[in-house]
Design an enzyme around this catalytic site. Structure first.
Site, PDB file in Angstrom:
ATOM      1  N   ASP A 174     -75.369  30.455  45.424  1.00 21.57           N
ATOM      2  CA  ASP A 174     -74.696  30.739  46.701  1.00 21.57           C
ATOM      3  C   ASP A 174     -74.691  29.547  47.659  1.00 21.57           C
ATOM      4  OD1 ASP A 174     -74.313  33.321  45.791  1.00 21.57           O
ATOM      5  OD2 ASP A 174     -76.154  34.054  46.712  1.00 21.57           O
TER       6      ASP A 174
ATOM      7  N   LYS B 128     -70.480  26.789  46.196  1.00 18.27           N
ATOM      8  CA  LYS B 128     -69.765  26.130  45.085  1.00 18.27           C
ATOM      9  C   LYS B 128     -68.296  26.525  45.072  1.00 18.27           C
ATOM     10  CE  LYS B 128     -72.601  28.149  42.263  1.00 18.27           C
ATOM     11  NZ  LYS B 128     -73.528  28.729  43.243  1.00 18.27           N
TER      12      LYS B 128
ATOM     13  N   HIS C 214     -68.159  33.841  43.999  1.00 19.70           N
ATOM     14  CA  HIS C 214     -67.732  32.574  44.596  1.00 19.70           C
ATOM     15  C   HIS C 214     -66.653  32.842  45.639  1.00 19.70           C
ATOM     16  CE1 HIS C 214     -69.220  30.179  40.832  1.00 19.70           C
ATOM     17  NE2 HIS C 214     -70.171  30.852  41.450  1.00 19.70           N
TER      18      HIS C 214
ATOM     19  N   GLN D 282     -74.403  30.128  39.600  1.00 20.21           N
ATOM     20  CA  GLN D 282     -75.839  30.160  39.941  1.00 20.21           C
ATOM     21  C   GLN D 282     -76.285  28.774  40.430  1.00 20.21           C
ATOM     22  OE1 GLN D 282     -75.004  31.859  36.597  1.00 20.21           O
ATOM     23  NE2 GLN D 282     -74.476  33.354  38.131  1.00 20.21           N
TER      24      GLN D 282
ATOM     25  N   THR E  70     -72.919  37.932  47.775  1.00 18.58           N
ATOM     26  CA  THR E  70     -71.489  38.164  47.577  1.00 18.58           C
ATOM     27  C   THR E  70     -71.239  39.284  46.570  1.00 18.58           C
ATOM     28  OG1 THR E  70     -71.238  35.797  47.948  1.00 18.58           O
ATOM     29  CG2 THR E  70     -69.329  36.917  47.032  1.00 18.58           C
TER      30      THR E  70
HETATM   31  P1  GDP Z   1     -71.237  30.241  45.775  1.00 18.84           P
HETATM   32  O1  GDP Z   1     -71.780  31.351  44.948  1.00 18.84           O
HETATM   33  O2  GDP Z   1     -72.031  28.982  45.629  1.00 18.84           O
HETATM   34  O3  GDP Z   1     -69.774  30.003  45.555  1.00 18.84           O
HETATM   35  O4  GDP Z   1     -71.406  30.693  47.296  1.00 18.84           O
HETATM   36  P2  GDP Z   1     -71.025  32.136  47.914  1.00 18.84           P
HETATM   37  O5  GDP Z   1     -69.567  32.221  48.063  1.00 18.84           O
HETATM   38  O6  GDP Z   1     -71.710  33.229  47.177  1.00 18.84           O
HETATM   39  O7  GDP Z   1     -71.763  32.052  49.311  1.00 18.84           O
HETATM   40  C1  GDP Z   1     -71.496  31.055  50.238  1.00 18.84           C
HETATM   41  C2  GDP Z   1     -71.051  31.720  51.551  1.00 18.84           C
HETATM   42  O8  GDP Z   1     -71.058  30.743  52.580  1.00 18.84           O
HETATM   43  C3  GDP Z   1     -69.641  32.244  51.510  1.00 18.84           C
HETATM   44  O9  GDP Z   1     -69.554  33.376  52.330  1.00 18.84           O
HETATM   45  C4  GDP Z   1     -68.806  31.104  52.078  1.00 18.84           C
HETATM   46  O10 GDP Z   1     -67.595  31.550  52.672  1.00 18.84           O
HETATM   47  C5  GDP Z   1     -69.756  30.566  53.120  1.00 18.84           C
HETATM   48  N1  GDP Z   1     -69.670  29.120  53.385  1.00 18.84           N
HETATM   49  C6  GDP Z   1     -69.471  28.093  52.533  1.00 18.84           C
HETATM   50  N2  GDP Z   1     -69.576  26.912  53.166  1.00 18.84           N
HETATM   51  C7  GDP Z   1     -69.854  27.193  54.462  1.00 18.84           C
HETATM   52  C8  GDP Z   1     -70.111  26.389  55.622  1.00 18.84           C
HETATM   53  O11 GDP Z   1     -70.116  25.169  55.587  1.00 18.84           O
HETATM   54  N3  GDP Z   1     -70.383  27.055  56.797  1.00 18.84           N
HETATM   55  C9  GDP Z   1     -70.400  28.419  56.855  1.00 18.84           C
HETATM   56  N4  GDP Z   1     -70.674  28.976  58.031  1.00 18.84           N
HETATM   57  N5  GDP Z   1     -70.176  29.201  55.795  1.00 18.84           N
HETATM   58  C10 GDP Z   1     -69.917  28.592  54.605  1.00 18.84           C
HETATM   59  P1  IMO Z   2     -73.546  32.342  42.282  1.00 15.07           P
HETATM   60  O1  IMO Z   2     -72.722  31.746  41.161  1.00 15.07           O
HETATM   61  C1  IMO Z   2     -77.376  33.841  43.704  1.00 15.07           C
HETATM   62  C2  IMO Z   2     -79.964  35.767  40.733  1.00 15.07           C
HETATM   63  C3  IMO Z   2     -80.213  37.248  40.925  1.00 15.07           C
HETATM   64  C4  IMO Z   2     -81.603  37.353  40.314  1.00 15.07           C
HETATM   65  C5  IMO Z   2     -81.541  36.375  39.136  1.00 15.07           C
HETATM   66  C6  IMO Z   2     -81.226  37.006  37.782  1.00 15.07           C
HETATM   67  O2  IMO Z   2     -72.768  33.223  43.183  1.00 15.07           O
HETATM   68  O3  IMO Z   2     -74.304  31.277  42.971  1.00 15.07           O
HETATM   69  P2  IMO Z   2     -79.017  38.012  36.692  1.00 15.07           P
HETATM   70  O4  IMO Z   2     -78.134  39.143  37.133  1.00 15.07           O
HETATM   71  O5  IMO Z   2     -78.314  36.706  36.567  1.00 15.07           O
HETATM   72  O6  IMO Z   2     -79.819  38.353  35.481  1.00 15.07           O
HETATM   73  O7  IMO Z   2     -80.107  37.857  37.907  1.00 15.07           O
HETATM   74  O8  IMO Z   2     -80.516  35.445  39.468  1.00 15.07           O
HETATM   75  N1  IMO Z   2     -78.529  35.379  40.685  1.00 15.07           N
HETATM   76  C7  IMO Z   2     -77.886  34.778  41.688  1.00 15.07           C
HETATM   77  N2  IMO Z   2     -78.283  34.472  42.942  1.00 15.07           N
HETATM   78  N3  IMO Z   2     -76.144  33.498  43.285  1.00 15.07           N
HETATM   79  C8  IMO Z   2     -75.733  33.772  42.026  1.00 15.07           C
HETATM   80  O9  IMO Z   2     -74.572  33.326  41.519  1.00 15.07           O
HETATM   81  C9  IMO Z   2     -76.607  34.479  41.170  1.00 15.07           C
HETATM   82  N4  IMO Z   2     -76.525  34.936  39.908  1.00 15.07           N
HETATM   83  C10 IMO Z   2     -77.705  35.466  39.610  1.00 15.07           C
HETATM   84  O10 IMO Z   2     -80.209  37.595  42.287  1.00 15.07           O
HETATM   85  O11 IMO Z   2     -82.570  36.867  41.216  1.00 15.07           O
HETATM   86 MG    MG Z   3     -72.381  33.327  45.182  1.00 14.80          MG
END
Ligand code: GDP
Ligand code: IMO
Ligand code: MG
Length: 436
Positions: free
Chosen positions: A12, A15, A40, A220, A295
């Site tokens: 999270d 990416k 994502h 991840q 997410t």
């Molecule tokens: P990922 O799994 O790595 O793609 O990340 P996620 O989408 O799960 O979580 C990142 C969250 O942070 C999302 O809600 C994005 O919209 C938000 N986000 C990403 N970059 C920024 C930033 O620079 N500032 C803020 N405030 N939010 C961001």
């Molecule tokens: P993105 O791509 C954050 C965490 C789960 C748990 C552990 C194992 O959005 O960054 P699983 O279901 O994979 O067997 O869970 O990994 N986890 C994540 N945490 N972002 C993710 O993906 C995750 N995918 C798995 O919360 O701790």
């Molecule tokens: Mg994520």
């Protein structure tokens, strides 16, 4: 230049946002590991997309490839593809014939294994990820190619009978009607996908020979990596840059470049060690300001200071020549910021991540305090974004550059908001990504 984008923390990191920004410079975007445990997010103006299985490049209409290293829930894939097309997104899709399939059996087993672990549970996303990768490595798995014949084949029969045994004898559960009809249900879904199925490796290697540029989208983060993360509180795949090669069939010699993504602070969903976790007002402030809720599962994310020991470890593991640092807006306006520069364990300082989980109980972070940066008037960063990296507040640049220097890398991108436009590339990174 083919580029891998990977998470440097516990997932999270942002990416999805970064891959969306960068995909304008690439022809093909590839997912190479994980499954619908990923979430994502891409934000563009009024629109928000949350992708779990499709590579983020789909939002920009790029060709997207789901590699052999991914585990696919056909229902999620069909639903996500349908929704994105309904929202007017036109993209070409390719799915590896060798990718493994998540079935309702593995989803049930994920839930039951977590229950069995009690307070030692991982806090998985309950999407069947662990059991599907276990079956893959135990050679009990079912792959995409297994659906393109008329009847259930031997591989499905084997997976099903073993899964029923495990449900009955280990968990005292009977298969549900959904499980019993899974093959025929999934066969219908997979037939609808047949035109997209290919040998991923052949497809990508041909594309590279034709001069196409490939962007690899990690899911991840390195601290969740099955080999290098905080085992056993990890996911079940390798999520570091080298997995891009095995998970897509493109050799490392054809990939080369790596961008690692980190937040300006640290978050984690699920259980497991987190040395710099803040269970105080600052932690709660970061959670609120950063909207730190999972997410996929909506669970609150645990928040803490930036951990440079962990970040240096993951930058090195990934070979990240550049880092993208997100959520600089969220940390603004706090006068003093701590960053962890060492761990103290049993009276001595260490500068790397312990391998054994028990060490975390005896570990305390050693902090260095850095100056925070101001929030612009009304929280509006747009002028600063227009002015470019060199004109960002000095304290912010110092924070980013000290972090990068500690880890032996360079700042490539700074993100100051969720929207694709809230992004600044450094001149060096922009040049590298556009021209190489
Ligand atoms: P990922 O799994 O790595 O793609 O990340 P996620 O989408 O799960 O979580 C990142 C969250 O942070 C999302 O809600 C994005 O919209 C938000 N986000 C990403 N970059 C920024 C930033 O620079 N500032 C803020 N405030 N939010 C961001
Ligand atoms: P993105 O791509 C954050 C965490 C789960 C748990 C552990 C194992 O959005 O960054 P699983 O279901 O994979 O067997 O869970 O990994 N986890 C994540 N945490 N972002 C993710 O993906 C995750 N995918 C798995 O919360 O701790
Ligand atoms: Mg994520």
């Amino acid at each position: 230049m083919n580029l891998v984008v990977v998470g440097l923390q516990w997932g999270d990191e942002g990416k999805g946002k970064l891959v969306d920004v960068l995909s304008q410079y690439f022809d093909i975007v590839v997912r190479f590991q994980g499954g619908s445990n990923a979430g994502h997010t891409v934000k563009t103006g009024d629109e928000t997309f949350k992708l779990r299985i499709l590579p983020t490049g789909a939002v920009r209409g790029k060709t997207v490839v789901i590699g052999n290293g991914v585990v696919i829930d056909p229902k999620v894939l069909a639903e996500e593809t349908h929704i994105l097309r309904q929202r007017g997104k036109d993209f070409e899709l390719r799915i590896s014939d060798r990718a493994h399939i998540i079935t309702p059996y593995q989803i049930a087993l994920d839930r039951l294994r977590e229950k069995q672990k009690g307070n030692q549970k991982v806090g998985t996303t309950k999407r069947g990820i662990g059991p599907t990768y276990s079956d893959k490595h135990a050679r009990l798995g079912v792959r995409v190619c297994d659906f393109y014949q008329n009847t259930r084949n031997r591989q499905w029969e084997l997976m099903e009978s073993k899964s029923i045994d495990r449900l009955k004898y280990l968990h005292n559960e009977e298969p549900t009607p959904e499980m019993m009809s899974a093959f025929s249900d999934y066969k219908v879904l997979m037939e609808g996908m047949s035109e997209y199925v290919c040998s991923c490796s052949e497809y990508l290697l041909d594309a590279i020979e034709d001069g196409k540029r490939i962007l690899f989208e990690g899911a991840q983060g390195a601290l969740l990596d099955i080999d290098h993360g905080t085992y056993p509180f990890v996911t079940s795949s390798n999520c570091i840059s080298s997995a891009a090669a095995t998970g897509s069939g493109v050799p490392p010699s054809k990939i080369r470049d790596v961008l690692g993504v980190t937040k300006t602070y640290t978050t984690r969903v699920g259980t497991g060690p987190f040395p710099t976790e803040l269970q105080d007002d600052i932690g709660r402030k970061l959670q609120k300001r950063g909207n730190e809720y999972g997410t996929v599962t909506g669970r609150p994310r645990r928040c803490g200071w930036l951990d440079l020991v962990a970040l240096r470890y993951t930058v090195r593991l990934n070979g990240a020549q550049y880092i993208a640092v997100t959520k600089a807006d969220v940390l603004s306006g706090i006068e003093e910021l701590d960053v962890c520069v060492a761990y103290e364990i049993d009276g001595s300082e260490t500068y790397t991540l312990p391998s054994c989980n028990d060490s975390y109980d005896r570990l305390s972070p050693v902090y260095k305090t850095l100056r925070g940066w101001p929030e612009p008037k009304g929280g509006d960063w747009s002028e600063m974004i227009d002015d470019g990296y060199e004109n960002l507040p000095g304290e912010l640049r110092q924070y980013l550059e000290q972090a990068a220097s500690y880890c032996g890398t360079e700042v490539g991108i700074v993100s100051l908001g969720p929207d694709r436009d809230d992004t600044i590339m450094t001149t060096a990174f922009e040049k590298a990504v556009k021209h190489v």
